[in-house]
Design a protein around this motif. Structure first.
Motif, PDB file in Angstrom:
ATOM      1  N   UNK A 122       0.817  -1.222   0.000  1.00 37.44           N
ATOM      2  CA  UNK A 122       0.000   0.000   0.000  1.00 37.44           C
ATOM      3  C   UNK A 122       0.851   1.273   0.000  1.00 37.44           C
ATOM      4  N   UNK A 123       2.168   1.111  -0.126  1.00 37.65           N
ATOM      5  CA  UNK A 123       3.038   2.300  -0.100  1.00 37.65           C
ATOM      6  C   UNK A 123       2.685   3.308  -1.189  1.00 37.65           C
ATOM      7  N   UNK A 124       2.372   2.803  -2.395  1.00 35.42           N
ATOM      8  CA  UNK A 124       1.943   3.747  -3.431  1.00 35.42           C
ATOM      9  C   UNK A 124       0.906   3.088  -4.327  1.00 35.42           C
ATOM     10  N   UNK A 125       0.041   3.946  -4.873  1.00 40.42           N
ATOM     11  CA  UNK A 125      -1.015   3.457  -5.746  1.00 40.42           C
ATOM     12  C   UNK A 125      -0.398   2.819  -6.994  1.00 40.42           C
ATOM     13  N   UNK A 126       0.692   3.417  -7.460  1.00 41.88           N
ATOM     14  CA  UNK A 126       1.356   2.915  -8.674  1.00 41.88           C
ATOM     15  C   UNK A 126       1.900   1.504  -8.445  1.00 41.88           C
ATOM     16  N   UNK A 127       2.455   1.280  -7.255  1.00 41.93           N
ATOM     17  CA  UNK A 127       3.031  -0.022  -6.931  1.00 41.93           C
ATOM     18  C   UNK A 127       1.920  -1.093  -6.924  1.00 41.93           C
ATOM     19  N   UNK A 128       0.806  -0.719  -6.334  1.00 37.71           N
ATOM     20  CA  UNK A 128      -0.326  -1.639  -6.274  1.00 37.71           C
ATOM     21  C   UNK A 128      -0.821  -1.961  -7.683  1.00 37.71           C
ATOM     22  N   UNK A 129      -0.988  -0.926  -8.486  1.00 37.87           N
ATOM     23  CA  UNK A 129      -1.465  -1.115  -9.868  1.00 37.87           C
ATOM     24  C   UNK A 129      -0.511  -2.003 -10.662  1.00 37.87           C
ATOM     25  N   UNK A 131       1.537  -4.256  -9.503  1.00 36.75           N
ATOM     26  CA  UNK A 131       1.485  -5.645  -9.029  1.00 36.75           C
ATOM     27  C   UNK A 131       0.232  -6.340  -9.559  1.00 36.75           C
ATOM     28  N   UNK A 132      -0.882  -5.632  -9.542  1.00 40.37           N
ATOM     29  CA  UNK A 132      -2.126  -6.225 -10.061  1.00 40.37           C
ATOM     30  C   UNK A 132      -1.944  -6.563 -11.541  1.00 40.37           C
ATOM     31  N   UNK A 133      -1.393  -5.611 -12.286  1.00 35.31           N
ATOM     32  CA  UNK A 133      -1.220  -5.817 -13.734  1.00 35.31           C
ATOM     33  C   UNK A 133      -0.262  -6.975 -14.009  1.00 35.31           C
ATOM     34  N   UNK A 134       0.810  -7.074 -13.211  1.00 36.52           N
ATOM     35  CA  UNK A 134       1.799  -8.118 -13.490  1.00 36.52           C
ATOM     36  C   UNK A 134       1.272  -9.509 -13.162  1.00 36.52           C
ATOM     37  N   UNK A 135       0.239  -9.568 -12.325  1.00 36.94           N
ATOM     38  CA  UNK A 135      -0.290 -10.890 -11.944  1.00 36.94           C
ATOM     39  C   UNK A 135      -1.532 -11.318 -12.735  1.00 36.94           C
ATOM     40  N   UNK A 136      -2.124 -10.355 -13.421  1.00 37.32           N
ATOM     41  CA  UNK A 136      -3.431 -10.614 -14.041  1.00 37.32           C
ATOM     42  C   UNK A 136      -3.428 -11.870 -14.913  1.00 37.32           C
ATOM     43  N   UNK A 137      -2.436 -11.995 -15.785  1.00 37.18           N
ATOM     44  CA  UNK A 137      -2.413 -13.126 -16.719  1.00 37.18           C
ATOM     45  C   UNK A 137      -2.305 -14.465 -16.000  1.00 37.18           C
ATOM     46  N   UNK A 138      -1.444 -14.510 -14.975  1.00 35.83           N
ATOM     47  CA  UNK A 138      -1.289 -15.788 -14.252  1.00 35.83           C
ATOM     48  C   UNK A 138      -2.598 -16.185 -13.603  1.00 35.83           C
ATOM     49  N   UNK A 139      -3.255 -15.223 -12.988  1.00 32.60           N
ATOM     50  CA  UNK A 139      -4.539 -15.526 -12.338  1.00 32.60           C
ATOM     51  C   UNK A 139      -5.564 -16.022 -13.366  1.00 32.60           C
ATOM     52  N   UNK A 140      -5.642 -15.276 -14.453  1.00 33.44           N
ATOM     53  CA  UNK A 140      -6.699 -15.616 -15.421  1.00 33.44           C
ATOM     54  C   UNK A 140      -6.437 -16.944 -16.103  1.00 33.44           C
ATOM     55  N   UNK A 141      -5.174 -17.239 -16.310  1.00 39.76           N
ATOM     56  CA  UNK A 141      -4.830 -18.527 -16.924  1.00 39.76           C
ATOM     57  C   UNK A 141      -5.194 -19.692 -15.998  1.00 39.76           C
ATOM     58  N   UNK A 142      -5.054 -19.458 -14.709  1.00 42.25           N
ATOM     59  CA  UNK A 142      -5.329 -20.533 -13.743  1.00 42.25           C
ATOM     60  C   UNK A 142      -6.824 -20.769 -13.543  1.00 42.25           C
ATOM     61  N   UNK A 143      -7.636 -19.759 -13.833  1.00 40.92           N
ATOM     62  CA  UNK A 143      -9.040 -19.792 -13.404  1.00 40.92           C
ATOM     63  C   UNK A 143      -9.957 -20.661 -14.251  1.00 40.92           C
ATOM     64  N   UNK A 144     -10.776 -21.462 -13.588  1.00 38.96           N
ATOM     65  CA  UNK A 144     -11.873 -22.150 -14.277  1.00 38.96           C
ATOM     66  C   UNK A 144     -13.066 -21.204 -14.383  1.00 38.96           C
ATOM     67  N   UNK A 145     -13.224 -20.408 -13.353  1.00 41.92           N
ATOM     68  CA  UNK A 145     -14.372 -19.491 -13.268  1.00 41.92           C
ATOM     69  C   UNK A 145     -13.852 -18.169 -12.719  1.00 41.92           C
ATOM     70  N   UNK A 146     -14.360 -17.053 -13.217  1.00 44.46           N
ATOM     71  CA  UNK A 146     -13.988 -15.738 -12.670  1.00 44.46           C
ATOM     72  C   UNK A 146     -15.218 -15.079 -12.077  1.00 44.46           C
TER      73      UNK A 146
END
Ligand code: S3P
Length: 178
Positions: A122-129, A131-146
């Protein structure tokens, strides 16, 4: 029919509601609930945050992988995972053997309201954004359902999951209706 798969696994970013929903699903389905972070904390006798600080992220990820390997063997369980679990393809593979992976997603405003402001992320909004962006593909690839969990009650999200898994009533086998 997803024969042989009896676990419901909740994955996704920090503060998308994984642990709370897992508890609620376990309650209504009368199943065991396990949470990877809670098991790590119980085994190590200290909070996840301390493990990160004292031993570093690599040691935490090793512990996490060990725990994921163990809980992937369970049956008829509701499993909630730490936000980093699905970054490792071997964790996904293990969880998938016996489970349907449900990705919980929330918009950034909701996450900023929910995440403990003292967490390093939570140190900066940019850092959070970032991290979310860098993980999005891995999460979505793993998901059966969103499932979108922004600004919704636990009950509402629970009902959507039960409907999408065809688990209303006392049925015990998933049918993803695909
Ligand atoms: C992490 C998320 C945390 C916890 C650890 C690392 C991550 O779990 O496992 O702090 O890398 O996203 P929650 O998603 O339950 O907060």
């Amino acid at each position: 029919m997803e024969r042989g798969k009896s676990n419901i696994v909740l994955i996704g970013f920090i503060a998308t509601g994984k642990t709370s929903l897992a508890r609620e699903l376990a309650r209504v389905l009368n199943r065991r609930q396990v949470d990877s972070d809670e098991l790590i904390e119980a085994r190590e006798g200290r909070p996840v945050r301390d493990i990160f600080e004292v031993y570093g992220e690599k040691a935490f990820r090793d512990l996490e992988k060990e725990i994921i390997g163990e809980i992937s063997q369970l049956e008829d369980s509701i499993i909630s995972t730490g936000g980093g679990v699905c970054l490792d393809p071997e964790n996904i593979e293990a969880l998938r053997k016996n489970g349907i992976l449900i990705l919980l997603e929330s918009d950034i405003e909701t996450l900023r309201e929910r995440i403990d402001p003292t967490r390093p992320i939570m140190k900066s909004k940019e850092k959070l954004e970032e991290m979310i962006a860098s993980r999005r593909d891995s999460y979505q690839r793993a998901a059966d359902i969103r499932v979108d969990t922004s600004d919704r009650s636990i009950e509402d999200i629970r009902d959507e999951i039960l409907t999408r898994l065809n688990l209303e009533g006392d049925k015990n086998e998933f049918n993803l209706g695909r």
